[in-house]
Scaffold this motif. Structure first.
Motif, PDB file in Angstrom:
ATOM      1  N   SER A 414      29.842 -36.911 -18.665  1.00  0.00           N
ATOM      2  CA  SER A 414      30.985 -37.293 -19.497  1.00  0.00           C
ATOM      3  C   SER A 414      30.985 -36.531 -20.817  1.00  0.00           C
ATOM      4  N   ALA A 415      29.799 -36.366 -21.409  1.00  0.00           N
ATOM      5  CA  ALA A 415      29.689 -35.655 -22.684  1.00  0.00           C
ATOM      6  C   ALA A 415      30.075 -34.196 -22.530  1.00  0.00           C
ATOM      7  N   ALA A 416      29.601 -33.554 -21.476  1.00  0.00           N
ATOM      8  CA  ALA A 416      29.920 -32.145 -21.256  1.00  0.00           C
ATOM      9  C   ALA A 416      31.426 -31.960 -21.039  1.00  0.00           C
ATOM     10  N   SER A 417      32.034 -32.853 -20.273  1.00  0.00           N
ATOM     11  CA  SER A 417      33.481 -32.754 -20.030  1.00  0.00           C
ATOM     12  C   SER A 417      34.270 -32.954 -21.319  1.00  0.00           C
ATOM     13  N   ALA A 418      33.844 -33.924 -22.156  1.00  0.00           N
ATOM     14  CA  ALA A 418      34.535 -34.168 -23.425  1.00  0.00           C
ATOM     15  C   ALA A 418      34.408 -32.963 -24.352  1.00  0.00           C
ATOM     16  N   ALA A 419      33.234 -32.316 -24.344  1.00  0.00           N
ATOM     17  CA  ALA A 419      33.041 -31.126 -25.171  1.00  0.00           C
ATOM     18  C   ALA A 419      33.979 -30.002 -24.734  1.00  0.00           C
ATOM     19  N   VAL A 420      34.156 -29.841 -23.431  1.00  0.00           N
ATOM     20  CA  VAL A 420      35.059 -28.808 -22.911  1.00  0.00           C
ATOM     21  C   VAL A 420      36.493 -29.081 -23.358  1.00  0.00           C
ATOM     22  N   ASP A 421      36.875 -30.372 -23.368  1.00  0.00           N
ATOM     23  CA  ASP A 421      38.224 -30.726 -23.809  1.00  0.00           C
ATOM     24  C   ASP A 421      38.480 -30.353 -25.264  1.00  0.00           C
ATOM     25  N   MET A 422      37.446 -30.337 -26.074  1.00  0.00           N
ATOM     26  CA  MET A 422      37.597 -30.039 -27.496  1.00  0.00           C
ATOM     27  C   MET A 422      37.772 -28.548 -27.767  1.00  0.00           C
ATOM     28  N   LEU A 423      37.511 -27.696 -26.782  1.00  0.00           N
ATOM     29  CA  LEU A 423      37.574 -26.248 -26.987  1.00  0.00           C
ATOM     30  C   LEU A 423      39.006 -25.736 -26.898  1.00  0.00           C
ATOM     31  N   GLY A 424      39.260 -24.629 -27.576  1.00  0.00           N
ATOM     32  CA  GLY A 424      40.559 -23.981 -27.512  1.00  0.00           C
ATOM     33  C   GLY A 424      40.651 -23.018 -26.338  1.00  0.00           C
ATOM     34  N   GLU A 425      41.848 -22.499 -26.105  1.00  0.00           N
ATOM     35  CA  GLU A 425      42.072 -21.622 -24.954  1.00  0.00           C
ATOM     36  C   GLU A 425      41.249 -20.340 -25.047  1.00  0.00           C
ATOM     37  N   GLN A 426      40.989 -19.849 -26.273  1.00  0.00           N
ATOM     38  CA  GLN A 426      40.271 -18.590 -26.438  1.00  0.00           C
ATOM     39  C   GLN A 426      38.755 -18.779 -26.502  1.00  0.00           C
ATOM     40  N   ASP A 427      38.284 -20.024 -26.437  1.00  0.00           N
ATOM     41  CA  ASP A 427      36.853 -20.283 -26.482  1.00  0.00           C
ATOM     42  C   ASP A 427      36.222 -20.107 -25.107  1.00  0.00           C
ATOM     43  N   LYS A 428      34.895 -20.045 -25.095  1.00  0.00           N
ATOM     44  CA  LYS A 428      34.146 -19.887 -23.846  1.00  0.00           C
ATOM     45  C   LYS A 428      33.056 -20.955 -23.776  1.00  0.00           C
ATOM     46  N   VAL A 429      32.650 -21.280 -22.559  1.00  0.00           N
ATOM     47  CA  VAL A 429      31.655 -22.319 -22.369  1.00  0.00           C
ATOM     48  C   VAL A 429      30.768 -21.976 -21.186  1.00  0.00           C
ATOM     49  N   CYS A 430      29.516 -22.367 -21.272  1.00  0.00           N
ATOM     50  CA  CYS A 430      28.630 -22.312 -20.114  1.00  0.00           C
ATOM     51  C   CYS A 430      27.785 -23.581 -20.111  1.00  0.00           C
ATOM     52  N   VAL A 431      27.424 -24.048 -18.932  1.00  0.00           N
ATOM     53  CA  VAL A 431      26.612 -25.256 -18.770  1.00  0.00           C
ATOM     54  C   VAL A 431      25.396 -24.899 -17.938  1.00  0.00           C
ATOM     55  N   ILE A 553      28.317 -37.558 -29.645  1.00  0.00           N
ATOM     56  CA  ILE A 553      27.532 -36.501 -30.289  1.00  0.00           C
ATOM     57  C   ILE A 553      28.028 -35.135 -29.858  1.00  0.00           C
ATOM     58  N   PHE A 554      28.290 -34.957 -28.569  1.00  0.00           N
ATOM     59  CA  PHE A 554      28.742 -33.667 -28.051  1.00  0.00           C
ATOM     60  C   PHE A 554      30.094 -33.263 -28.638  1.00  0.00           C
ATOM     61  N   THR A 555      31.042 -34.195 -28.692  1.00  0.00           N
ATOM     62  CA  THR A 555      32.363 -33.843 -29.238  1.00  0.00           C
ATOM     63  C   THR A 555      32.269 -33.563 -30.732  1.00  0.00           C
ATOM     64  N   LYS A 556      31.442 -34.326 -31.433  1.00  0.00           N
ATOM     65  CA  LYS A 556      31.242 -34.068 -32.865  1.00  0.00           C
ATOM     66  C   LYS A 556      30.648 -32.674 -33.082  1.00  0.00           C
ATOM     67  N   GLU A 557      29.656 -32.326 -32.295  1.00  0.00           N
ATOM     68  CA  GLU A 557      29.018 -31.015 -32.422  1.00  0.00           C
ATOM     69  C   GLU A 557      29.988 -29.883 -32.071  1.00  0.00           C
ATOM     70  N   THR A 558      30.778 -30.094 -31.032  1.00  0.00           N
ATOM     71  CA  THR A 558      31.726 -29.058 -30.616  1.00  0.00           C
ATOM     72  C   THR A 558      32.768 -28.809 -31.697  1.00  0.00           C
ATOM     73  N   ALA A 559      33.294 -29.902 -32.279  1.00  0.00           N
ATOM     74  CA  ALA A 559      34.294 -29.754 -33.335  1.00  0.00           C
ATOM     75  C   ALA A 559      33.709 -29.069 -34.560  1.00  0.00           C
ATOM     76  N   ASN A 560      32.478 -29.407 -34.899  1.00  0.00           N
ATOM     77  CA  ASN A 560      31.835 -28.774 -36.056  1.00  0.00           C
ATOM     78  C   ASN A 560      31.550 -27.304 -35.795  1.00  0.00           C
ATOM     79  N   ALA A 561      31.114 -26.971 -34.577  1.00  0.00           N
ATOM     80  CA  ALA A 561      30.789 -25.576 -34.263  1.00  0.00           C
ATOM     81  C   ALA A 561      32.033 -24.702 -34.250  1.00  0.00           C
ATOM     82  N   ALA A 562      33.178 -25.279 -33.897  1.00  0.00           N
ATOM     83  CA  ALA A 562      34.409 -24.494 -33.824  1.00  0.00           C
ATOM     84  C   ALA A 562      34.865 -24.009 -35.204  1.00  0.00           C
ATOM     85  N   LYS A 563      34.404 -24.686 -36.246  1.00  0.00           N
ATOM     86  CA  LYS A 563      34.705 -24.310 -37.632  1.00  0.00           C
ATOM     87  C   LYS A 563      36.206 -24.208 -37.899  1.00  0.00           C
ATOM     88  N   SER A 564      36.993 -24.894 -37.066  1.00  0.00           N
ATOM     89  CA  SER A 564      38.433 -24.851 -37.274  1.00  0.00           C
ATOM     90  C   SER A 564      39.024 -26.244 -37.329  1.00  0.00           C
TER      91      SER A 564
END
Length: 812
Positions: A414-431, A553-564
């Motif tokens: 659930s955390a990984a999926s929520a983190a992916v939802d927080m990313l923008g179209e130009q972002d990249k992800v790996c698990v 925690i994952f969504t908070k970290e993702t939003a902070n890392a995006a710096k946007s």
């Protein structure tokens, strides 16, 4: 056909056959009537019930079992007996086994759940099933007679009607030193702010001793009084105070004494409704930063209580003492799952107002994405990033060892999926998952393919050993190959990993402008290692025992890392509604703000203010019975230094809060006698005429969070009975919401929890118990009673014999 049979026989055989058939029919009819044959019998069965509830001295129970053992051994030949311990239900066994059980209670921890009630009526009804047929039936109850169900008289009447003799033997009540609060009540149920009120606590002790009585308001001790108590004599202790804060005020009376046996009966609570100014609770990491805001509201006749995150009430009952709750600067990771759910209920079910200010711990930055709080707010944490904003490569390194099975791996998915939802179209992800080997769940992939990515994440299962280093090394290579300007790795682990050169690996990633945050899940995780990795990787370290916290925690970290998620630059608010704040303010001289959190508005949101870029700044919305407000900037010097000096700052927030706080719409909904088993409510209109046929919307929540649905029946014009649902009791604290949808009337009724009746020191033996004859007075010496023997089976057999005889006469 009647005159002749298939076999030619003399007429006397035919007459005999018909007679036997008639007798068979008669016997069948008699068997259906349930015939019995009464005889005299001297055989007897005795059920011995020994009360072992908390109000009884256990040494007295052991003596009673010794007596029961002697009685059972002295029974005459042909007599039988059974023995039970009685409390909330029955426990059977021979006296020796039951004595051993009580001795274990005295040495170790007693069975509190079993002993917290005295269900005399239930025990008497249950023991009826132990009696064999055709014997004298007797029940002997060893007890102090304190029945906590109130149904003893009806149970005794049922046993008498069935011919069962019931006798009593008194037991010694509790000998240990004990004090208790019998009641806590205010002089008036409602008061005005500034009015003097008197609180009265009734206390009692079972021996002569000194005690301290403490009055507590909102979990803060207000006064402590010394009292001299006499054995068995209740004493009133009064405390006068001034109603200083408006809203629902919770008071409790507590008693303390040296050597007190039970702590459970040392406290009782009551609630007072104080009419006056609205009451607001603001939560901020640094409460001192909200001083200007609090002072401004006070000038506008609004009380504002500012607390750190630990000050957010732990229960819905305490939240309801405030008209509005402001989450000014608190992350979702600082709140429990129950608190997030209670905030949703506070708004939806009880008409509360919820406000969120912008900060680095708000909306998506605070981990509120897909939480119950975000469901209430008019804005969505997830936002579409601008193309010019630097892209992010996010690597999720997740422990999938055997210890992660169950809720842990489910929450990781659930955390990984929520983190992916927080990313923008130009972002990249790996698990990358790991057990004893790294497992590539998702290679470095564009977040635009989020559906495919989330599908792969859903296949993640737990199993295997734990070796984190190879997975981190693999994820680091993926991040370097991504070409993204911002690289961030989140590591989730719940155990000890194999050794590796973690510091060197993380230092190289940091040198390549990458960051690493770590999450230690459970006490078994290597917190020292994960904390070191986060420190070298210039990220954040989290430690939690609650798997449900991981998605936040994952969504908070993702939003902070995006710096946007935050835009920090001066801007002027733009009014987008025709009548902002009811026309009470002018925005011609509004000063600039210095930053805000980027969000998206929900379709149902009403926009009040936007930033110059058109992004939401202030929006309101309705959710259930309540309303919410989101302000993506803040009310402190961080982003609103000039706003706090604005001459209309206090008026602005006063009107904003008053617009969403539910007006006092409980007038005309009057709670009647609160001491009855069910609730009774009177509904009247403005002219005090009773209002009938209301389709009430009701909701009942217990202190442990369980939600029940009470039934409402109109038992008179304008008088409604709200039946207490099955499974609830007065021992539980309850909050009842009554909403009249036709007239927008809402009344919230709080019933503080009471400790079980078993622990009341003023309890007396039930009169119906005292009316029983004492065992051994001679009434128990019955030797002959009528025994009822059923004859229905006999008549069935006779009918069968007659049928066979009739066939024999006709055929043989």
């Amino acid at each position: 056909a009647i005159r002749y049979s298939l076999v030619d026989r003399p007429r006397r055989f035919w007459i005999g056959s018909m007679a036997l058939r008639g007798l068979a029919v008669v016997f069948l009819i008699l068997s259906l009537c349930g015939p019995v044959w009464r005889t005299q019998t001297a055989n007897m069965h005795v059920c011995f019930l020994v009360d072992v509830s908390e109000s009884v001295d256990l040494d007295s129970c052991l003596q009673a079992l010794n007596e029961v053992k002697q009685k059972m051994e002295s029974l005459a030949s042909g007599d039988t007996a059974s023995c039970f311990l009685l409390a909330s239900h029955l426990r059977s066994g021979n006296p020796d086994e039951l004595q051993k059980m009580i001795a274990d209670w005295q040495k170790n921890t007693p069975d509190a759940r079993f002993r917290r009630n005295t269900n005399l009526s239930g025990g008497l009804r249950a023991c009826r099933l132990q009696f064999p047929a055709g014997v004298v039936q007797q029940v002997v109850v060893y007890s102090d007679g304190r029945d906590t169900t109130g149904e003893l008289s009806s149970a005794l009447a049922q046993l008498r009607a069935e011919g069962i003799g019931v006798y009593r033997k008194p037991l010694q009540s509790l000998k240990e030193k004990e004090v208790a609060v019998l009641s806590c009540s205010p002089s008036v149920p409602t008061a005005f702010q500034g009015e003097r009120i008197r609180l009265r606590a009734k206390v009692v002790s079972n021996c002569d001793q000194k005690a301290q009585v403490v009055f507590v308001h909102q979990d803060v001790v207000q006064v402590e009084m010394q009292v001299e108590l006499k054995a068995g004599v209740s004493q009133d202790v009064d405390y006068e105070t001034t109603a200083q804060t408006s809203g629902r005020c919770l008071w409790s009376a507590q008693i303390r004494a040296e050597g007190d046996h039970f702590p459970l009966n040392n406290s009782l609570s009551c609630a007072i409704e104080v009419a006056g100014r609205p009451r607001v609770l603001a939560i901020h990491q640094k409460p001192a930063a909200m001083r200007a805001f609090s002072r401004a509201l006070k000038k506008q006749e609004i009380d504002c209580d500012v607390r750190p995150p630990s000050g957010l009430p732990l229960t819905l009952e305490q939240m309801l003492t405030f008209d509005a709750i402001i989450l000014a600067d608190v992350a979702a990771t600082d709140l429990s799952t129950d608190q997030l759910s209670d905030l949703r209920r506070y708004v939806a079910d009880y008409g509360g107002a919820l406000v969120m200010f912008g900060s680095n711990n708000s909306f998506g930055l605070g981990g509120y994405y897909q939480t119950p709080v975000e469901e209430v707010l008019p804005l969505v944490s997830r936002y579409e990033k601008k193309k010019e904003i630097a892209s992010l490569a996010l690597a999720l390194v997740i422990d999938k060892s055997g210890s992660m099975s169950g809720d842990k791996i489910a929450m990781a998915r659930s955390a990984a999926s929520a983190a992916v939802d927080m990313l923008g179209e130009q972002d990249k992800v790996c698990v990358i998952a790991f057990d004893s080997q790294p497992v590539e769940v998702v290679p470095i992939t564009s977040a635009a393919l989020r559906a495919s990515v989330k599908s792969r994440i859903s296949s993640l299962e737990a199993g295997g050993g734990t070796d984190m280093y190879p997975a981190m090394e693999y994820a680091a290579r993926q991040l370097r190959s991504s070409g993204a300007q911002v690289k961030h790795m989140i590591i989730l682990g719940d155990g000890q990993s194999q050794p590796g050169d973690y510091e060197q690996l993380v230092a190289e990633l940091a040198w390549d402008k990458g960051t690493v945050s770590t999450v230690a899940l459970g006490a078994g995780a290597d917190q020292n290692l994960l904390q070191t990795i986060a420190m070298i990787g210039k990220g954040r370290f989290y430690a939690t025992d609650d798997p449900s916290l991981v998605p936040r925690i994952f969504t908070k970290e993702t939003a902070n890392a995006a710096k946007s998620g935050v835009r920090e630059e001066p801007f002027l608010p733009v009014v987008v509604t025709d009548d902002p704040m009811g026309g009470a303010l002018t925005f011609d001289d509004v000063p600039p703000l210095l930053g805000y959190v980027m969000t998206r508005a929900k379709p149902t949101a009403k926009m009040i203010l936007v930033a110059e870029s058109g992004e939401p700044l202030m929006a309101v919305g309705r959710f259930g019975l309540g309303r919410s407000l989101a302000f993506t900037s803040d009310a402190t010097e961080a982003w609103g230094a000039e706003w706090t000096e604005w001459d209309q700052f206090g008026k602005f927030w006063s009107h904003a809060l008053r617009a969403i706080i539910r007006k006092k719409t409980g007038e005309g909904i009057q709670m009647l006698d609160e001491n009855l088993q069910d609730w009774y409510v009177q509904r009247v209109d403005e002219a005090f005429n009773p209002v009938g046929e209301i389709q009430w919307q009701t909701r009942l929540i217990t202190e442990n969070g369980a939600e029940l649905k009470p039934d409402v029946h109109e038992c008179g014009t304008g008088l409604y009975r709200i039946k207490r649902p099955e499974g609830s009791s007065r021992e539980q604290g309850m909050t009842l919401s009554l909403f009249d949808p036709d007239r927008e009337g809402l009344r919230i009724i709080h019933e503080p929890g009471q400790y079980p009746q078993e622990f009341r020191l003023d309890a007396q033996a039930a009169p119906s118990f005292l009316s029983l004859s004492e065992y051994g007075d001679g009434q128990d010496e019955q030797v002959n009673v009528q025994s009822s023997n059923r004859l229905d089976n006999l008549f069935v057999v006779l009918a069968l014999i007659c049928m066979i005889g009739g066939i024999f006469l006709r055929r043989v």
